[in-house]
Design a protein around this motif. Sequence first.
Motif, PDB file in Angstrom:
ATOM      1  N   SER A   1       0.817  -1.217   0.000  1.00 55.67           N
ATOM      2  CA  SER A   1       0.000   0.000   0.000  1.00 55.67           C
ATOM      3  C   SER A   1       0.851   1.268   0.000  1.00 55.67           C
ATOM      4  N   ARG A   2       2.139   1.140   0.115  1.00 54.17           N
ATOM      5  CA  ARG A   2       3.025   2.308   0.100  1.00 54.17           C
ATOM      6  C   ARG A   2       3.115   2.872  -1.307  1.00 54.17           C
ATOM      7  N   ASN A   3       3.414   4.160  -1.395  1.00 54.72           N
ATOM      8  CA  ASN A   3       3.397   4.854  -2.686  1.00 54.72           C
ATOM      9  C   ASN A   3       4.655   4.652  -3.511  1.00 54.72           C
ATOM     10  N   THR A   4       5.788   4.535  -2.880  1.00 56.40           N
ATOM     11  CA  THR A   4       7.039   4.413  -3.632  1.00 56.40           C
ATOM     12  C   THR A   4       7.751   3.117  -3.255  1.00 56.40           C
ATOM     13  N   THR A   5       8.641   2.700  -4.147  1.00 52.43           N
ATOM     14  CA  THR A   5       9.406   1.485  -3.857  1.00 52.43           C
ATOM     15  C   THR A   5      10.338   1.699  -2.667  1.00 52.43           C
ATOM     16  N   ALA A   6      10.786   2.927  -2.466  1.00 54.78           N
ATOM     17  CA  ALA A   6      11.641   3.213  -1.314  1.00 54.78           C
ATOM     18  C   ALA A   6      10.871   3.006  -0.005  1.00 54.78           C
ATOM     19  N   GLU A   7       9.627   3.478   0.031  1.00 55.17           N
ATOM     20  CA  GLU A   7       8.794   3.260   1.213  1.00 55.17           C
ATOM     21  C   GLU A   7       8.516   1.778   1.425  1.00 55.17           C
ATOM     22  N   MET A   8       8.274   1.063   0.326  1.00 51.76           N
ATOM     23  CA  MET A   8       8.046  -0.384   0.420  1.00 51.76           C
ATOM     24  C   MET A   8       9.277  -1.089   0.975  1.00 51.76           C
ATOM     25  N   ALA A   9      10.447  -0.678   0.497  1.00 50.70           N
ATOM     26  CA  ALA A   9      11.704  -1.279   0.968  1.00 50.70           C
ATOM     27  C   ALA A   9      11.912  -0.987   2.454  1.00 50.70           C
ATOM     28  N   ASP A  10      11.639   0.245   2.864  1.00 55.36           N
ATOM     29  CA  ASP A  10      11.787   0.610   4.279  1.00 55.36           C
ATOM     30  C   ASP A  10      10.861  -0.221   5.171  1.00 55.36           C
ATOM     31  N   LEU A  11       9.619  -0.381   4.743  1.00 62.63           N
ATOM     32  CA  LEU A  11       8.670  -1.146   5.536  1.00 62.63           C
ATOM     33  C   LEU A  11       9.028  -2.634   5.550  1.00 62.63           C
ATOM     34  N   THR A  12       9.527  -3.129   4.434  1.00 66.33           N
ATOM     35  CA  THR A  12       9.980  -4.519   4.378  1.00 66.33           C
ATOM     36  C   THR A  12      11.130  -4.729   5.356  1.00 66.33           C
ATOM     37  N   LYS A  13      12.053  -3.780   5.389  1.00 65.90           N
ATOM     38  CA  LYS A  13      13.180  -3.865   6.324  1.00 65.90           C
ATOM     39  C   LYS A  13      12.670  -3.825   7.768  1.00 65.90           C
ATOM     40  N   TYR A  14      11.693  -2.977   8.030  1.00 66.06           N
ATOM     41  CA  TYR A  14      11.120  -2.877   9.375  1.00 66.06           C
ATOM     42  C   TYR A  14      10.521  -4.220   9.807  1.00 66.06           C
ATOM     43  N   PHE A  15       9.712  -4.822   8.928  1.00 68.91           N
ATOM     44  CA  PHE A  15       9.107  -6.110   9.266  1.00 68.91           C
ATOM     45  C   PHE A  15      10.175  -7.193   9.435  1.00 68.91           C
ATOM     46  N   TYR A  16      11.237  -7.109   8.652  1.00 70.56           N
ATOM     47  CA  TYR A  16      12.339  -8.054   8.808  1.00 70.56           C
ATOM     48  C   TYR A  16      12.984  -7.902  10.187  1.00 70.56           C
ATOM     49  N   VAL A  17      13.224  -6.668  10.603  1.00 74.28           N
ATOM     50  CA  VAL A  17      13.826  -6.413  11.918  1.00 74.28           C
ATOM     51  C   VAL A  17      12.913  -6.935  13.033  1.00 74.28           C
ATOM     52  N   VAL A  18      11.621  -6.688  12.909  1.00 79.16           N
ATOM     53  CA  VAL A  18      10.671  -7.179  13.910  1.00 79.16           C
ATOM     54  C   VAL A  18      10.697  -8.704  13.952  1.00 79.16           C
ATOM     55  N   ALA A  19      10.661  -9.346  12.797  1.00 79.99           N
ATOM     56  CA  ALA A  19      10.671 -10.813  12.743  1.00 79.99           C
ATOM     57  C   ALA A  19      11.972 -11.369  13.324  1.00 79.99           C
ATOM     58  N   HIS A  20      13.096 -10.723  13.019  1.00 83.66           N
ATOM     59  CA  HIS A  20      14.380 -11.175  13.545  1.00 83.66           C
ATOM     60  C   HIS A  20      14.421 -11.033  15.067  1.00 83.66           C
ATOM     61  N   ARG A  21      13.873  -9.946  15.575  1.00 80.55           N
ATOM     62  CA  ARG A  21      13.839  -9.744  17.026  1.00 80.55           C
ATOM     63  C   ARG A  21      12.943 -10.794  17.698  1.00 80.55           C
ATOM     64  N   CYS A  22      11.832 -11.119  17.085  1.00 83.32           N
ATOM     65  CA  CYS A  22      10.968 -12.176  17.615  1.00 83.32           C
ATOM     66  C   CYS A  22      11.718 -13.504  17.649  1.00 83.32           C
ATOM     67  N   LEU A  23      12.485 -13.780  16.608  1.00 87.69           N
ATOM     68  CA  LEU A  23      13.275 -15.010  16.575  1.00 87.69           C
ATOM     69  C   LEU A  23      14.312 -15.027  17.694  1.00 87.69           C
ATOM     70  N   GLU A  24      14.945 -13.894  17.951  1.00 90.74           N
ATOM     71  CA  GLU A  24      15.931 -13.806  19.034  1.00 90.74           C
ATOM     72  C   GLU A  24      15.274 -14.067  20.393  1.00 90.74           C
ATOM     73  N   LEU A  25      14.010 -13.675  20.520  1.00 90.68           N
ATOM     74  CA  LEU A  25      13.269 -13.883  21.763  1.00 90.68           C
ATOM     75  C   LEU A  25      12.618 -15.266  21.834  1.00 90.68           C
ATOM     76  N   CYS A  26      12.916 -16.098  20.826  1.00 86.69           N
ATOM     77  CA  CYS A  26      12.319 -17.436  20.709  1.00 86.69           C
ATOM     78  C   CYS A  26      10.808 -17.369  20.543  1.00 86.69           C
ATOM     79  N   ASN A  27      10.312 -16.289  19.979  1.00 88.68           N
ATOM     80  CA  ASN A  27       8.885 -16.151  19.661  1.00 88.68           C
ATOM     81  C   ASN A  27       8.706 -16.527  18.202  1.00 88.68           C
ATOM     82  N   ILE A  28       8.594 -17.811  17.943  1.00 90.10           N
ATOM     83  CA  ILE A  28       8.513 -18.293  16.575  1.00 90.10           C
ATOM     84  C   ILE A  28       7.081 -18.518  16.125  1.00 90.10           C
ATOM     85  N   HIS A  29       6.129 -18.132  16.918  1.00 93.28           N
ATOM     86  CA  HIS A  29       4.737 -18.341  16.559  1.00 93.28           C
ATOM     87  C   HIS A  29       4.334 -17.261  15.609  1.00 93.28           C
TER      88      HIS A  29
END
Length: 108
Positions: free
Chosen positions: A80-108
């Motif tokens: 839903s983001r307007n530019t590919t740069a915004e899409m890339a930023d949000l993708t990176k954000y979700f990646y960071v969140v997912a990686h942090r969940c993995l570090e916390l052993c929250n794999i659900h």
Amino acid sequence: LIDTEIFLQIRAREFTNQSWQNRPNLSTTELLNDADDEDKAANFSLYDKLNRQKIESPNLLYMIDHVNRLSLWVATEILSRNTTAEMADLTKYFYVVAHRCLELCNIH
């Protein structure tokens, strides 16, 4: 926390009998059409419907549905983001969140 609560409800037998693979079509539209009146449709609960249909793996199916809805939300937010740069930023954000969940052993 929501994922953990759902995950902890799943019984081992729900995995081993594999009944979740042969489930009936459980689209929200079909399930709502089965409701007796508008009040039931307003208070619709997939989990309750699965229990009423005597599905042998209601908790596992609910978890699968939850993960699918979460994945759809992430994809929708990114696209839903307007530019590919915004899409890339949000993708990176979700990646960071997912990686942090993995570090916390929250794999659900």
